[in-house]
Design a protein around this motif. Sequence first.
Motif, short mmCIF file in Angstrom:
data_model
loop_
_atom_site.label_atom_id
_atom_site.label_comp_id
_atom_site.label_asym_id
_atom_site.label_seq_id
_atom_site.Cartn_x
_atom_site.Cartn_y
_atom_site.Cartn_z
N ILE A 308 28.74 33.80 11.67
CA ILE A 308 29.12 35.11 12.18
C ILE A 308 29.75 34.96 13.56
O ILE A 308 30.77 35.59 13.87
N ALA A 309 29.16 34.10 14.40
CA ALA A 309 29.73 33.85 15.73
C ALA A 309 31.15 33.31 15.61
O ALA A 309 32.02 33.64 16.42
N HIS A 310 31.39 32.49 14.59
CA HIS A 310 32.73 31.91 14.39
C HIS A 310 33.73 32.99 14.00
O HIS A 310 34.81 33.09 14.60
N GLY A 334 40.44 25.52 16.45
CA GLY A 334 39.84 24.74 17.53
C GLY A 334 39.28 25.65 18.62
O GLY A 334 38.15 25.48 19.07
N PHE A 335 40.09 26.62 19.03
CA PHE A 335 39.62 27.58 20.02
C PHE A 335 38.43 28.38 19.49
O PHE A 335 37.47 28.64 20.21
N THR A 336 38.50 28.78 18.23
CA THR A 336 37.42 29.59 17.67
C THR A 336 36.12 28.80 17.58
O THR A 336 35.04 29.32 17.89
N SER A 337 36.20 27.53 17.18
CA SER A 337 34.99 26.70 17.13
C SER A 337 34.40 26.50 18.52
O SER A 337 33.17 26.50 18.69
N TYR A 338 35.27 26.37 19.50
CA TYR A 338 34.81 26.23 20.89
C TYR A 338 34.13 27.52 21.35
O TYR A 338 33.02 27.50 21.90
N GLU A 340 32.91 29.98 19.51
CA GLU A 340 31.69 30.15 18.71
C GLU A 340 30.52 29.43 19.35
O GLU A 340 29.43 30.00 19.52
N ASN A 341 30.73 28.17 19.72
CA ASN A 341 29.63 27.37 20.26
C ASN A 341 29.18 27.87 21.62
O ASN A 341 27.98 27.87 21.93
N ARG A 342 30.12 28.34 22.43
CA ARG A 342 29.76 28.92 23.73
C ARG A 342 28.91 30.18 23.55
O ARG A 342 27.95 30.43 24.29
N VAL A 343 29.26 30.98 22.54
CA VAL A 343 28.50 32.21 22.29
C VAL A 343 27.11 31.87 21.74
O VAL A 343 26.11 32.50 22.11
N PRO A 395 41.37 20.44 12.49
CA PRO A 395 41.73 21.53 13.41
C PRO A 395 40.52 22.22 14.01
O PRO A 395 40.57 22.70 15.16
N TYR A 396 39.42 22.28 13.29
CA TYR A 396 38.22 22.94 13.77
C TYR A 396 37.51 22.11 14.84
O TYR A 396 37.34 22.55 15.98
N VAL A 397 37.07 20.94 14.44
CA VAL A 397 36.16 20.18 15.31
C VAL A 397 36.91 19.30 16.31
O VAL A 397 36.53 19.22 17.47
N LYS A 398 37.98 18.64 15.86
CA LYS A 398 38.77 17.88 16.83
C LYS A 398 39.37 18.83 17.87
O LYS A 398 39.42 18.52 19.07
N GLY A 399 39.83 20.00 17.41
CA GLY A 399 40.34 21.00 18.34
C GLY A 399 39.26 21.45 19.32
O GLY A 399 39.50 21.59 20.52
N GLN A 400 38.05 21.68 18.82
CA GLN A 400 36.93 22.06 19.68
C GLN A 400 36.62 20.96 20.69
O GLN A 400 36.39 21.23 21.88
N LEU A 401 36.62 19.72 20.24
CA LEU A 401 36.31 18.60 21.13
C LEU A 401 37.37 18.45 22.23
O LEU A 401 37.04 18.11 23.37
N PHE A 402 38.62 18.72 21.90
CA PHE A 402 39.68 18.68 22.91
C PHE A 402 39.40 19.71 24.00
O PHE A 402 39.51 19.41 25.21
#
Length: 617
Positions: A308-310, A334-338, A340-343, A395-402
């Motif tokens: 849901i956060a995502h 990538g931005f959304t996964s980032y 999401e995790n912050r939230v 795109p999800y996780v590598k983007g988030q890690l970037f």
Amino acid sequence: MLRNFLIRSFLTVGLFASTWAYSVTDEVSYGNIRDVVSTHLHLELSVDFKAKQLTGYVEHQLNWQNKAANKLVLDTRDLTIEKVTFFSGDNWKQANFKLFPHDDVMGSKLSIDLAKQPDKVRIYYTTSPTASGLQWLTPVQTAGKKAPFMYSQSQAIHARSWIPVQDTPAMRVTYSAHIQTPKNLLAVMSADNSKNLNKKDGDYQFQMPQAIPPYLIAIGVGDLAYQSMSSQTGVYAEPSILASAVAEFDDTQAMIEANEKLYDEYRWGQYDLLILPPAFPFGGMENPRLSFITPTVIAGDKSLVNLIAHELAHSWSGNLVTNATWRDLWLNEGFTSYVENRVMEEVFGEERAVMEQWLGVASLKSDLADLPKNDTILNLPLNGRDPDDAFSNVPYVKGQLFLMYLEEKFGREKFDAFVKQYFNHFAFQSLTTAQFEAYLNKHLIEKHPGVVSKKKVHEWIHKPGMTADAPDPQSDAFAKVKQKLDSWLSGELAIDELKKNDWSVHEWLYFLEQLPEDLSKQNMVLLDNTFGLTKSSNSEISFAWYMQAINSDYWVVEQPLESYLSSIGRRKFIVPLYKALANHSPERKKWAEQIYKKARSGYHPLAQGSIDEIFIK
């Protein structure tokens, strides 16, 4: 907040559609957006469950970019085009059109001759019963077993299978709709649903005032009820699962507030969830104002609400600021996964956020080991492929890690300010990776020289694989789980000692991920008898356990696994399980194929396509 949102959105939404994006080349769209763009769509459609078809018309309001242009070119897929008209003077007149031969990826180009550059065009059409962007479910395939259900899934290029449209995220439209359904069913859309809340009469009106790319136009029709969770959030679901969904997702308002604290106001008014039948092929789809959600995340303990956060995070990254082409998907995901995790960190604490980071990275590493080299690049080369075939964890996780890397280098305070500024600057616009890089260089890299080089940014975005200095999230909780697992495997720790642990779902998933693939049948029996893993009601734990069971030849799970594969359609789970069974042995491949033959009609076309390939090979 709502008053400010209304003032801001209605004043700006029509202005923010960036004309520069119309020059973008989208390799999977025929749309001639350099010449003419739709600024508003009106849908007039009837829903026919018996024929499994939508019938009616779409009206395009047009903004001509090229004064010399005389054609409107749209994307379609398997549509029957009955006629095309344009508004001239006080009358609707017939237009000449040509529907080109079908392309397996792009569908059929629809070219309409319009020499006088009219403001409005109507296309009268009927969808195919096998439209790739629609799924039609019989009552037995739903939760309540009483009424049929239909829903759309337009991402990435499936809007064209139920609307003749310039099906590219480079353009944005507002839309309205008049939808007619059987009278016992409720229609909902990714729009303002407030006019239809207290009625179920088969006649529904919708308005979407914010401009969105076509892949975010969405519809659902079924035996739906609604319950609010706050003044801004609520759930649509079949009556039999409504209460459990509300109990599971009642932290949604807190997530909105956490997002607003970090990244400025939520600009879409209402935020509701539509809980779909189990056949839905994804975890969720971020359709604005109304995220579509799989019931497989209703675990009873809120352990899977990061989904849901995502989907909510997409209200800033993806829906508000959108990738201009599917090569740029990482800008959405990538931005959304980032975010999401912050939230999740803000609402549920840092420890849970870090555990979810680790699980994401584990999935990414698995993908990196299997994917072709070019598919591990963030700015993904499609090379003529359907975008669905190129999507992965990259795109999800590598983007988030970037983005985590940039946060680590510049510090959270500076990076938060940059991300907030980025969302506000590009609000209601679509952009490419190249434009993002230019903005990043100007507003972060050059503003704070000597921290991260342009060369390093280029490596992250345009080179395959992972950089050597990528973030490596580590969880103290997982370290303790690993220690106990190793002690049990070595015989130093009895199974009863493991039973004393009050582990979270995330810790259990880590435990299952770390089991040796050739774990003995004796230990599989011991784990199952002690913890009831085969009977787990958590879809994530069931998936991890069944994958382990296949590797370990633990066929006590045979009947539950068949039931699992037959009752859900989420690709994240069913595709790897079918692959594992097909690769296990000829006997297990034959068994899996028999299950698939019986279950296939209940799967979404996207899932069918993925699994068909497994058994064709």
